[in-house]
Design a protein around this motif. Structure first.
Motif, short mmCIF file in Angstrom:
data_model
loop_
_atom_site.label_atom_id
_atom_site.label_comp_id
_atom_site.label_asym_id
_atom_site.label_seq_id
_atom_site.Cartn_x
_atom_site.Cartn_y
_atom_site.Cartn_z
N GLN A 106 22.82 84.49 103.73
CA GLN A 106 23.52 84.51 102.44
C GLN A 106 23.81 85.93 102.02
O GLN A 106 23.03 86.83 102.32
CB GLN A 106 22.60 83.92 101.36
N CYS A 107 24.90 86.13 101.30
CA CYS A 107 25.12 87.44 100.70
C CYS A 107 24.23 87.55 99.46
O CYS A 107 24.18 86.62 98.65
CB CYS A 107 26.58 87.63 100.31
N GLN A 108 23.54 88.68 99.31
CA GLN A 108 22.65 88.86 98.16
C GLN A 108 23.46 89.05 96.87
O GLN A 108 22.97 88.79 95.79
CB GLN A 108 21.76 90.10 98.36
N ARG A 109 24.69 89.50 96.99
CA ARG A 109 25.47 89.85 95.81
C ARG A 109 26.47 88.76 95.41
O ARG A 109 27.07 88.83 94.34
CB ARG A 109 26.21 91.17 96.03
N CYS A 110 26.68 87.77 96.32
CA CYS A 110 27.67 86.73 96.04
C CYS A 110 27.07 85.35 96.33
O CYS A 110 26.14 85.24 97.12
CB CYS A 110 28.90 86.88 96.94
N ASP A 111 27.66 84.33 95.74
CA ASP A 111 27.31 82.96 96.12
C ASP A 111 28.11 82.59 97.35
O ASP A 111 29.00 81.75 97.30
CB ASP A 111 27.63 82.01 94.98
N ARG B 108 28.94 90.13 107.68
CA ARG B 108 29.76 90.78 106.66
C ARG B 108 30.16 89.75 105.62
O ARG B 108 30.51 88.62 105.95
CB ARG B 108 31.01 91.35 107.33
N CYS B 109 30.09 90.16 104.35
CA CYS B 109 30.54 89.27 103.28
C CYS B 109 32.02 89.50 103.04
O CYS B 109 32.44 90.63 102.79
CB CYS B 109 29.74 89.53 102.00
N HIS B 110 32.81 88.44 103.11
CA HIS B 110 34.25 88.60 102.93
C HIS B 110 34.65 88.69 101.46
O HIS B 110 35.81 88.86 101.14
CB HIS B 110 35.00 87.46 103.61
N HIS B 111 33.67 88.54 100.57
CA HIS B 111 34.00 88.60 99.15
C HIS B 111 33.69 89.95 98.52
O HIS B 111 34.40 90.41 97.66
CB HIS B 111 33.28 87.49 98.39
N CYS B 112 32.60 90.60 98.96
CA CYS B 112 32.27 91.90 98.37
C CYS B 112 32.26 93.00 99.41
O CYS B 112 32.10 94.17 99.08
CB CYS B 112 30.94 91.83 97.64
N GLY B 113 32.40 92.65 100.68
CA GLY B 113 32.50 93.68 101.71
C GLY B 113 31.17 94.20 102.22
O GLY B 113 31.12 95.02 103.13
ZN ZN Z 1 29.12 89.44 98.97
#
Ligand code: ZN
Ligand code: ADP
Ligand code: ZN
Length: 733
Positions: free
Chosen positions: A446-451, A464-469
């Motif tokens: 999971q991304c720690q910064r996004c759902d 890699r998170c595609h929402h926050c990079g």
């Molecule tokens: Zn993220």
């Protein structure tokens, strides 16, 4: 002499204009709407634009300051353009100063005096022309340059040398030193030798051309509705030719992704016209030059992306917006304007026609056709003898898939490659796989910064998170249970690329997505490779769906469309149908017939069946009827208030105060839905909520927001959060 004041738009987030005194000893006639000025603003000096000259102000003499400098002797912007920027500021409820900041190129808005840079043109002198190729055999580079210039038979700019891989400047300099080549500085580069096509427009194209041409000099919006390959670009070219011949300018707007040098060259080769380009890949000076050239009438065509819609035109004749359904025409942050709607408003202000072209019209535009506001132009057939592709579903239920590829699809790919033809496989997501999962305990990355889940990028071994990079190394062991049984779940373009390489080791597999095309010329290289021909497979995201013309592609496979069938966004079905139709349009564009295979676990899904059996137009008709019944856009009008903050409580406190405001205004014409958490509550470490306003007509929406937003701006709780208003939102994220 009576006193007067200057109303000035300044680049600040405040919803107002600022009053200033004129320079001492200046006269009222020194000033006009559309001039730039420098003003003291707080402790800074800022550039602003004069909106109005008035004899009244609410400020006292003590509060008023004079401007510091008047930058333009005459208006930089004409009244029509200033009026357009004011209209967009009003319509989108966006601060006027920020609208100007968006509309003007950086160099212009920072106060530079606008000067068109000259182009160096080279030509052979009499002694140069008297040479023969043999005279230059000891310097092959000079010989090559001589040949190019001798063939051009006209002064050339350095674009003629653009394809040369060695440094052409040194040999050119020697040739100038010998007096063989002379150079001059000119405002406009020389024109390409134009090519005349070997065909005449077909009846449908001619009818479209004639209908628009009958509207020259009159405001009218045309929806050019033509399947991919039906010759829309040809219609544009013919219209532009007529415009140029009449001494008028044309503004052409395209989605970001299709603006390749290829298309610009196609236009340049066909049109004897000065064409300039503007998009986000250019530097500030290039953008300012394109803007100036159009404004001053030195260029007669501007080919640009979204923000080019604001470029002033000296002799406006026509606006063309291609792929009008594309959501990249809507800016999704800051000043959330729709370039399509602004383009229509501009055409109305200038009293000229505007053509919106697409193979898959947006429901908004179709609705406007139904209401009689737009004129529908139909190009029902593909040109050049191409037939419509044959679309079929592959039922994947209970089928064994080989890394997400079904047997029938693999068979079709093999057969296509054996015929030395090309295949496109469409995958919705870049990266290797969307989820990394632990086989023993079910942990997922999971991304720690996004759902949201972290996407596996295998080549670089990253999540890699595609929402926050955010990105980090992919773990080798499960962080929860320490087992080493981590496996990828789902598919991405890289995974399909890998599978195909294993299946077809001798066939080139080209991947097209945002990762593979980061380098500037990457897309161009792929396109060149595809045009070399021969059996090849292209794997890519929706970047593949846009505009490109690949003549040897006869099979298109779509692998993972199911998620789009079950989205909570009511626009998802429209997007999905457009995507399928656009991707399918890549198949069989010339003599070779095309086939489209869509893998799905929902072969009974009504959307898929309507689309395949009856086509996009029928889907759109049904979808419009549903929207009408559900009182959704384009029948009703929306505005979305988005709020976010690191601290969720700050968001909720703010929303509570906004709700108090809305109940005190209490307007029965406005439906308020929410507040609700955004579909992705947490993104980049911020909690996101939204409140939707909905009305049956446009006017009450705007009246309401004009009361509400200034009050919202003043709320104390607003300082702890970020908020924005989105008029006619195209997505609810
Ligand atoms: Zn993220
Ligand atoms: P669209 O923009 O609708 O996808 P294009 O204008 O790119 O279609 O046309 C597709 C192809 O058909 C191009 O190669 C174009 O040169 C060719 N073409 C266009 N109009 C005609 C015509 N009337 N007859 C023959 N070929 C045509
Ligand atoms: Zn585990």
């Amino acid at each position: 002499m009576s006193k007067f004041y200057l109303n000035i738009a300044v680049d600040t987030p405040l919803h107002r204009v600022f009053d200033y005194l004129p320079l001492e000893q200046s006269k009222r006639s020194d000033y006009t709407t559309g001039q730039r000025v420098i003003i003291p603003f707080g402790r800074q000096q800022k550039t602003g634009v004069i909106l109005n000259i008035t004899s009244k102000t609410e400020l006292t003499d003590k509060q008023l300051k004079p401007i510091s400098e008047l930058l333009d002797q005459t208006a930089l912007l004409c009244e029509q353009d200033v009026a357009l920027y004011k209209w967009t500021s009003d319509y989108y409820h966006h601060p006027i100063g920020e609208v100007f900041a968006q509309a003007l190129p950086k160099q212009i808005r920072s106060g530079k005096s606008p000067v068109i840079e000259l182009t160096t043109l080279y030509s052979l002198s009499d002694s140069g022309l008297a040479l023969e190729l043999g005279d230059l055999k000891r310097s092959p580079r000079q010989a090559a340059l001589w040949q190019l210039m001798n063939t051009a038979k006209a002064p050339v700019d350095n674009e003629l040398f653009a394809d040369i891989e060695w440094d052409w400047r040194a040999p050119l300099k020697s040739m100038m030193a010998k007096g063989w080549v002379t150079s001059s500085q000119e405002q406009t580069p020389s024109l390409y030798q134009t090519i005349t096509p070997g065909f005449k427009p077909n009846a449908a194209q001619q009818a479209a051309i004639d209908t628009v041409a009958a509207s020259f000099g009159i405001f009218n919006t045309f929806l050019l509705d033509g399947v991919t390959g039906s010759g829309k670009t040809e219609v544009y070219l013919q219209l532009i030719q007529q415009m140029i011949a009449a001494g008028k300018q044309v503004l052409i707007l395209l989605p970001e992704i299709t603006l390749t040098p290829q298309l610009a060259n196609r236009f340049k080769q066909r049109l004897a016209a000065q064409l300039v380009i503007s998009h986000s890949g250019l530097n500030d000076s290039q953008r300012a030059q394109a803007w100036l050239r159009l404004k001053e009438g030195v260029a007669n065509i501007l080919l640009g992306t979204r923000s080019a819609v604001f470029t002033p035109m000296k002799t406006p004749g026509l606006i063309i917006l291609d792929e009008e359904h594309d959501t990249s025409f809507k800016q999704q942050e800051g000043f959330r304007y729709s370039a399509r709607d602004v383009a229509i408003m501009r055409a109305r202000n200038y009293n000229i026609p505007v053509v919106l072209g697409t193979a898959t019209p947006s429901l908004e535009s179709l609705h406007n056709v139904q209401q009689g506001r737009f004129t529908h132009l139909d190009l029902p057939e593909r040109t050049a003898g191409a037939s419509h592709p044959d679309i079929r579903l592959i039922d994947c239920r209970n089928q064994r898939l080989d890394n997400h590829l079904s047997k029938p699809l693999l068979k079709a790919i093999t057969a296509t490659l054996e015929r030395n033809e090309q295949v496109i496989l469409f995958v919705n997501r870049r990266g290797f796989a969307p989820v990394l999962m632990c086989h023993s305990c079910g942990w997922v990355g999971q991304c720690q910064r996004c759902d949201s889940r972290m996407v596996i990028h295998k080549h670089i071994n990253l999540l890699r998170c595609h929402h926050c990079g955010v990105e980090h190394r992919a773990p080798t062991h499960c962080p929860d249970c320490q087992q080493a049984e981590l496996f990828p779940l789902g598919l991405g373009t890289q995974r399909i690329e890998e599978t195909l390489n294993a299946h077809f080791p001798d066939i080139p597999v080209l991947r097209i997505d945002r990762d593979s095309t980061q380098r500037k010329d990457a897309m161009q290289l792929v396109i060149e490779k595809v045009h070399e021909g021969g059996a090849q497979i292209l794997v890519g995201t929706q970047m593949l769906a846009k505009g490109h013309h690949f003549p040897d592609v006869t099979l298109v496979g779509m692998l993972d469309i199911d998620a789009g069938l079950f989205s909570c966004d009511y626009r998802a079905s429209e997007r999905m149908s457009q995507l399928i139709t656009q991707v399918a349009g890549r198949a069989g564009r010339e003599e070779k017939p095309g086939r489209v295979l869509i893998q799905t676990h929902h072969p009974e899904h009504p959307l898929l069946n309507t689309l395949i059996q009856r086509g996009y137009a029928h889907f759109a008709k049904e979808a419009l009827a549903e929207r009408q019944q559900a009182q959704l856009p384009p029948y009703h009008f929306q505005a979305l208030l988005r709020v976010n903050a690191i601290n969720e409580r700050d968001v909720l406190n703010f929303l509570r105060e906004v709700q108090q405001l809305t109940s005190s205004i209490n307007n029965p014409k406005v439906n308020i839905l929410g507040p609700v958490p955004a579909p992705m509550l947490k993104r980049a470490g911020r909690f996101r909520y939204q409140l939707l306003f909905e009305t049956a007509e446009r006017k009450p929406r705007h009246q309401y927001l004009r009361t509400l937003l200034p009050a919202v701006e003043k709320l104390k709780t607003a300082r702890k959060i970020r908020w924005s208003i989105d008029i006619d939102p195209v997505d609810l994220y």
